[in-house]
Write an enzyme that holds these catalytic residues in place. Structure first.
Site, PDB file in Angstrom:
ATOM      1  N   ASP A 196       0.849  -1.199   0.000  1.00 37.92           N
ATOM      2  CA  ASP A 196       0.000   0.000   0.000  1.00 37.92           C
ATOM      3  C   ASP A 196       0.885   1.249   0.000  1.00 37.92           C
ATOM      4  OD1 ASP A 196      -2.973   1.055   0.787  1.00 37.92           O
ATOM      5  OD2 ASP A 196      -1.447   2.253   1.817  1.00 37.92           O
ATOM      6  N   TYR A 245       2.821   9.894  -0.247  1.00 37.28           N
ATOM      7  CA  TYR A 245       3.933   9.381   0.558  1.00 37.28           C
ATOM      8  C   TYR A 245       5.303   9.675  -0.063  1.00 37.28           C
ATOM      9  CZ  TYR A 245       0.138   6.580   2.644  1.00 37.28           C
ATOM     10  OH  TYR A 245      -1.026   6.155   3.224  1.00 37.28           O
ATOM     11  N   LYS A 278      -2.706   5.877  -4.210  1.00 38.70           N
ATOM     12  CA  LYS A 278      -3.834   6.778  -3.904  1.00 38.70           C
ATOM     13  C   LYS A 278      -3.608   8.149  -4.532  1.00 38.70           C
ATOM     14  CE  LYS A 278      -3.733   4.633   0.663  1.00 38.70           C
ATOM     15  NZ  LYS A 278      -2.307   4.564   0.996  1.00 38.70           N
TER      16      LYS A 278
END
Ligand SMILES: NC(=O)c1ccc[n+]([C@@H]2O[C@H](COP(=O)([O-])OP(=O)(O)OC[C@H]3O[C@@H](n4cnc5c(N)ncnc54)[C@H](OP(=O)(O)O)[C@@H]3O)[C@@H](O)[C@H]2O)c1
Length: 281
Positions: free
Chosen positions: A45, A50, A75
């Protein structure tokens, strides 16, 4: 130990335990993903936010594990909600990840106080990524029931997952119940309360009676609840410990005892989705 996968409403399945990469950077990311894949993890993930997609991609490329055997999630970052930015930033994510598809692409935050409250056109742009095969499934993160209602009523696609904060101190029950009713898989972020639950007396006792660690008892609780989890660690021994937690079988009484640690709203560690409007963290 069996590596369990759960079905998604999109027709694909997702390994119940994976590796989270929030706050991982540089070589820590590369080394953790490589080691996790060696241990048998098949679910990673990450997120545009990030800043580590390139390191994740490098680790996937250098691993002996085939791409099709790995479930990869990324994401959409908060500045990228406009439909054209969904397309552009998704293409950039694929380049950084060194792959031509992801298994799951999520809207990271609904941002109801930004973009005039319009996350439906963002979602419709995500649907195009499924149509052209570049994202096998799409879902959301940090969506409340009123946000999910808008997507379900206004589009052709019910999100495959909702990635939300869930752990023994914060059950997030209203959102979880909504997801169960609509067959939206629940992904529990901060499954270990970011490390801040290990001293809890009830957990220490349960862990002692199973010969496991408190972290393993918490992760076994999530598995018993049916949650999809991806605890983050850059520590090799913890990566192994977390992966092996699925072998711990708690009794109904122990599951109830860990469940009784819920603090309601006071247990939330992150932003409330209704008011979160920051770009980046
Ligand atoms: N969608 C969202 O808005 C959202 C928000 C937050 C997180 N997430 C996702 O969910 C993943 C997990 O959440 P998280 O990283 O915030 O928190 P977490 O997984 O609950 O906790 C990670 C922390 O716990 C420590 N830890 C890991 N395993 C341990 C063990 N066995 N014993 C003791 N300590 C341990 C880690 O330390 P070391 O690394 O130093 O070992 C790290 O400090 C993220 O990485 C990210 O992929 C998503």
């Amino acid at each position: 130990m069996t590596y369990v996968s759960l079905p998604l409403r999109s027709g694909y399945s997702i390994p119940q335990i994976g590796l989270g990469t929030y706050k991982m950077a540089g070589e820590d990311t590369y080394n953790s993903v490589r080691y996790a894949l060696d241990l048998g993890y098949r679910h990673i993930d990450t997120a545009q936010m990030y800043g580590n997609e390139a390191e994740v991609g490098r680790a996937l490329a250098d691993s002996a594990v085939a791409r099709e055997d790995i479930f990869l999630t990324t994401k959409l970052d908060n500045p990228n909600h406009l439909p054209e930015d969904v397309q552009r930033s998704f293409a950039e994510s694929l380049t950084r990840l060194g792959t031509d598809y992801v298994d799951l692409f999520l809207i990271h935050w609904p941002l109801p106080a930004q973009y005039g409250g319009d996350f439906l056109s963002t979602w419709k742009a995500m649907e195009e990524l499924v149509a052209d095969g570049r994202s096998r499934s799409i879902g959301v993160s940090n969506f409340e029931p009123n946000h999910l209602d808008i997507l379900i009523e206004g589009s052709q696609t019910v999100p495959a997952v909702n990635q939300i904060e869930v752990h023994p101190y914060f059950h997030n029950a209203e959102v979880v119940d909504y997801c169960h009713e609509h067959e939206i898989a629940v992904e529990a972020w901060a499954p270990l309360v970011r490390g801040a639950i290990m001293e809890e007396a009830a957990l220490v006792e349960i862990a002692h009676s199973h010969g496991c660690t408190p972290a393993q008892a918490v992760l076994a609780w999530h598995v018993a609840c049916g949650n999809i989890i991806f605890p983050k660690s850059v520590t090799p021994a913890r990566l192994r410990e977390n992966f092996e937690a699925t072998a711990v079988e708690l009794s109904a009484q122990e599951i109830a005892l860990i469940g009784s640690l819920d603090r309601g709203e006071a247990g939330r560690t992150g932003y409330h989705p209704e008011t979160m409007k920051r770009y980046g963290e």
